[in-house]
Every structure is written in C-alpha cells, then in structure tokens.
Design an enzyme around this catalytic site. Structure first.
Site, PDB file in Angstrom:
ATOM      1  N   ASP A  95      -4.309   1.381  -2.966  1.00 54.44           N
ATOM      2  CA  ASP A  95      -3.213   1.772  -3.787  1.00 54.44           C
ATOM      3  C   ASP A  95      -3.359   3.106  -4.488  1.00 54.44           C
ATOM      4  O   ASP A  95      -3.530   3.203  -5.620  1.00 54.44           O
ATOM      5  CB  ASP A  95      -2.682   0.796  -4.562  1.00 54.44           C
ATOM      6  CG  ASP A  95      -1.575   1.142  -5.593  1.00 54.44           C
ATOM      7  OD1 ASP A  95      -1.216   0.458  -6.714  1.00 54.44           O
ATOM      8  OD2 ASP A  95      -0.637   1.964  -4.942  1.00 54.44           O
TER       9      ASP A  95
ATOM     10  N   ARG B 221       0.861  -1.198   0.106  1.00 52.82           N
ATOM     11  CA  ARG B 221      -0.323   0.074   0.035  1.00 52.82           C
ATOM     12  C   ARG B 221       0.938   1.208   0.019  1.00 52.82           C
ATOM     13  O   ARG B 221       1.959   1.144   0.570  1.00 52.82           O
ATOM     14  CB  ARG B 221      -1.041   0.148   1.136  1.00 52.82           C
ATOM     15  CG  ARG B 221      -0.263  -0.206   2.637  1.00 52.82           C
ATOM     16  CD  ARG B 221      -1.340   0.014   3.627  1.00 52.82           C
ATOM     17  NE  ARG B 221      -2.299  -1.396   3.931  1.00 52.82           N
ATOM     18  CZ  ARG B 221      -3.145  -1.448   4.408  1.00 52.82           C
ATOM     19  NH1 ARG B 221      -3.607  -0.539   5.286  1.00 52.82           N
ATOM     20  NH2 ARG B 221      -3.866  -2.627   4.703  1.00 52.82           N
ATOM     21  N   THR B 222       0.359   2.251  -0.566  1.00 52.00           N
ATOM     22  CA  THR B 222       1.019   3.640  -0.539  1.00 52.00           C
ATOM     23  C   THR B 222       0.927   4.029   0.743  1.00 52.00           C
ATOM     24  O   THR B 222      -0.002   4.220   1.430  1.00 52.00           O
ATOM     25  CB  THR B 222       0.227   4.504  -1.710  1.00 52.00           C
ATOM     26  OG1 THR B 222       0.492   3.900  -2.768  1.00 52.00           O
ATOM     27  CG2 THR B 222       1.331   5.819  -1.692  1.00 52.00           C
ATOM     28  N   LEU B 223       2.064   4.667   1.489  1.00 54.58           N
ATOM     29  CA  LEU B 223       1.744   5.011   2.644  1.00 54.58           C
ATOM     30  C   LEU B 223       2.034   6.362   2.702  1.00 54.58           C
ATOM     31  O   LEU B 223       1.329   7.190   3.441  1.00 54.58           O
ATOM     32  CB  LEU B 223       3.297   4.338   3.633  1.00 54.58           C
ATOM     33  CG  LEU B 223       2.960   2.996   3.749  1.00 54.58           C
ATOM     34  CD1 LEU B 223       4.154   2.392   4.426  1.00 54.58           C
ATOM     35  CD2 LEU B 223       1.836   2.610   4.492  1.00 54.58           C
TER      36      LEU B 223
END
Lengths: 247, 250
Positions: free
Chosen positions: A124, A20-22
C-alpha cells in the site's frame, strides 16, 4: 481507473479482498535539488496532471519542514499531502519536547524512509519520490544534507538529486556542471538550465516554476515564475512544408 | 501512622504523600551508592559494589554501570532486578529512535521517556513503583555533556554532581562543598573517590568494591565513548588519590 471495481468484486465474493494501490491519479512531475554554498536549493514546476491532462497548474510541491528542512515531492499528490500531515505531527511532537533539540534533515529523511518502506511492505505504497534537503548546525559547523526516498523505500544522499524525468534529463547536466560551494546565483542558473530542458522535453511539465532554498537562517519558497523559451526555429515556421498531400 | 494508605500505590495519603514511592526510596537508601560528576570534558560515574564475597564469580558484566547507547550510560542504585527491566526499556527506546531517525537520541528525551514509564507505576495499574534511582550520563550535539538523576517517583533533574543510594545525602552535601565548575575528568574522578571514601560504610576502599565509568569524546575522532575502568586502572587511581589501604589477605 478500476480500483473501485476490484474492491466491489472482492466484497461481493464475500472475502476481505486485497487492497493495494494500483496506480496514481493526480501526479506531480520532476523535482530537482542541489547543495550550494549556503545550503540547499530545490525547484520544481507547479503542475499536477490527471493522467495526460495538465489539470492543476498552481500546486506547491515544495514545503518547509520544521526549522531545518525542505521537502519536495513528485508522484501522487494526495499521498504527498498525507506525508505532509505525518511530518506536521512529527514536527509538532518535536516542538513539544521543548528541550532545545530539533529534528534535522537527516532525521526527517530517515523517518520518511521508514514510512515509505513500511508502506511498500504492506503493498500500500505512498506513490511518491521525495527529496529532502536542509542545513543544520553540527559539531563540525553547518552540515548541508540532501537525500531522496521513493515509493519502494530506496533511499540515498547526494550533492544533487532529481526525481522522475529529472533523473534522465537534469542529472547528466548536474553531474557535468555542479561544483562545491556554488553561490546562490550560480546555483539558480544551473537549476534553470535543468528546468528548461525538462520544460522542452517532458510533456507533463508546465512553464510555471517555484524555487526554494534553505539555509541556516531558514527556508524561503519564492513565488512562481516562468522561464523564457525559444520556439523560433525555421522548421517550425511552415510545418506542413514537405508534407505531400493530406494522407 | 497512616498504614492503611500504604497498600495501594496509586492513592495519596491524607498528608498528600505517596507512601509506596517513599518506601521505594527507602529501599534505595540501603543499596550501594553511586555518584555522578559533570566535568568540562566528560561525565564521571562511580559506584559502590555492595556484594563483594570471595565466592562471587568474577563476571564480565558490571553491577552498577550500564551502557544504554554509544553516547549514553547510567549508574544504578536500588533493586537490581528492577533496574534491569528499566535499562532494557531504555536501550530499546534508544535503538528505536536510532532506527527511525538514524541519529543518537537526545539524552534528556531518553531520560524523560524512562521517567514517564516510572511515573506510570505511581498512578495506575496497581503495581508497585520501581525501586531504582538512576544517574544518567550522556552526550548529544545540542547540549554536550549532561548528567541526570531520576528516582522512583519519575522525577528527574539535570545535575552538575549528584549521589544516589546509601549515604547519598552526606555525599551530596560533600559534593556541594567541593564541586567547582570547569573541573576536568581527572579532577572529577579524584573528587568522586574522595567523597565515596568518606561516605562509604566499609572501612577500606579497594578496586573490587568500586566501579568507575566515564563518558567523553575520543580525542582523535571526536566520537562519544563510554569506558568502564578496569580493576588494574582502578587500583592505580586509588593509589594516586592516596586512598588505598593494603588488603588484609595478600
């Protein structure tokens, strides 16, 4: 900046791990846009920050899309470039139909909404706030369009929009002073007023701006320029006056 | 005859023909006819219902006319079960476009996608072609009212007036003689009924044997409308055109 660490740890654990994009890395800040007499005007600065560093100073964050639209993006710049690539594919297949139809700003805004929302559902996201403006001839004459969509897929239309800090600083000015059918010159003045406030008060903005407009004749993205700022306040002249000692 | 080249749809005969496609068109030639006429203020579609037994349940759905989207409708001629599959595909395609772009799909794009599907069945998969010809009537903001005709080969064309199904050639030549540019919808309906009455096999033209649909802009709002003619209105139209004949059983 531990995104790679998370993946390595997950891989070492033997499972697939979560992707996942953090957080974003290289970010552009506010975009402001408004409808005016002949179409839509959009403006933003040409900076992209790397955290708190003003790393890139000549970044073009407003681009033409097809014949009828402009897109402005704030947030993760690499995601904005990816979105431009999607839009390229979209406008190419639109062009290949060769049937006299072309996608207008409303269609492109709807398309982007689908893309953003579906990415967020996969955890995402494309970490952007996008502004989509344009004009297209319709059965009721020239129809101006201005819409926004953000990284979670929230989308709406309005006569004037802003992203990021622009929401807090530019929108109040626009709400007070925007009128229907402003001339190009009036619109520029109003936009520059907003850009100036952002320059003074948003620490991630730089003094190098681009203005773009879209009308039925097409789109124009003007070359970058700087605004005049005024720092001649008496309190700035002797900043340490009144500060006793060096503690 | 080159019967040995019939069994597979996906090969040419030595004379360069696709027999399966031609046989599909034969099947359509035996089905109820449909006519489409482009008018200045709309598009008119008229269809001949082949099955008119007294025993048939009166069903709310139409046999020949189908709405694909709010701005797009079609008339079919041929194998109804094949038509249903394609109409479903067309409806889904139109809705996917509307979801992605929040706008109605341009008429020609929908017709072209459907025809690409039909073409696929003539080139790969080893499946027989669809035994349906369509008349698509629709409106979009770029090109206004349009009429398209497509056949099992996947070919399509834009027409001012077209006929498919039984006696379509006779109908087509009659339309060619009598069609005039700038006809109103009313005139187009009258022409369609006249042509059908001359080319239909059955002796009398009654409201139960026909279906009429029109695509036009609503006068007040300017929105596209698809309207299927009710049997009563149909009866009145036939009477006005001087085409009714009294039914044998009252």
């Amino acid at each position: 900046m531990d995104a790679c660490g998370t993946q390595a740890a997950a891989a070492a654990a033997g499972g697939e791990g979560t992707q996942r994009t953090l957080y974003p890395y290289v970010t552009g800040n506010s975009v402001i846009a408004m409808k005016y007499k002949d179409g839509v005007i959009m403006a933003c600065d040409t900076g992209a920050s790397y955290g708190s560093t003003l790393r890139y100073k000549s970044v073009e964050r407003i681009k033409a899309v097809g014949k009828h639209s402009l897109i402005g993006g704030s947030g993760e710049f690499s995601d904005f470039q990816e979105i431009l690539r999607y839009l390229d594919e979209l406008t190419l297949s639109d062009h290949m139909w060769d049937d006299g139809n072309s996608l207008g700003p409303k269609e492109i805004h709807a398309y982007l909404t689908r893309v953003m929302y579906n990415r967020r559902n996969k955890f995402d996201p494309l970490w952007n706030s996008l502004v989509l403006g344009g004009v297209k001839k319709g059965p009721k004459g020239d129809e101006k369009y201005l819409g926004m969509v953000n990284m979670i897929g929230t989308h709406f239309e309005d006569n004037h929009l802003a992203t990021g800090f622009g929401n807090h600083m530019a929108i109040p000015i626009l709400r007070a002073e925007w009128r229907e059918d402003m001339t190009f010159e009036e619109a520029i003045k109003l936009i520059e007023k907003c850009l100036l406030v952002l320059l003074y008060r948003d620490r991630s903005s730089i003094n190098k701006f681009q203005i773009a407009k879209i009308t039925t004749e097409g789109s124009t993205i003007y070359p970058p320029y700087a605004l005049k700022t005024n720092w001649g306040f008496s309190a700035f002249e002797n900043p340490s006056k009144g500060a006793v000692g060096t503690w | 005859m080159s019967r040995r080249y019939d069994s597979r749809t996906t090969i040419f005969s030595p004379e360069g023909r696709l027999y399966q496609v031609e046989y599909a068109m034969e099947a359509i030639g035996n089905a109820g006819s449909a006519l489409g006429i482009l008018a200045s203020d709309g598009v008119v579609l008229v269809g001949e219902k082949k099955v008119t037994s007294k025993l048939l349940q009166a069903s709310r759905s139409a046999e020949k006319m189908y709405k694909v989207d709010s701005h797009l409708a079609c008339a079919v001629a041929g194998i109804m079960s094949d038509a249903n599959i394609l109409i479903n595909t067309a409806r889904l395609h139109a809705q996917r476009y509307a979801l992605s772009y929040q706008e109605p799909i341009p008429v020609e794009q929908l017709v072209q996608s459907l025809c690409d599907t039909k073409q696929g069945y003539t080139q790969f998969g080893g499946l027989r072609p669809f035994g349906v010809s369509f008349l698509f009537a629709g409106w979009d903001r770029t090109h206004g009212f349009q009429l398209y005709m497509s056949d099992p080969s996947g070919n399509y064309g834009g027409w001012k007036a077209a006929a498919v199904g039984a006696n379509s050639q006779a109908a087509q030549s009659m339309l060619k003689q009598d069609y005039r540019d700038g006809m109103t919808r009313e005139e187009a309906v009258a022409l369609a009924l006249k042509v059908l009455s001359k080319t239909m096999d059955s002796t009398s033209l009654t409201a139960e044997k026909l279906e009429l649909a029109e695509v036009f802009l609503q006068p007040g709002t300017g929105e596209v409308q698809y309207q299927l003619c009710s049997p009563d209105a149909m009866g009145k139209l036939l009477a006005k055109a001087g085409l009714t004949q009294p039914a044998p059983e009252a």
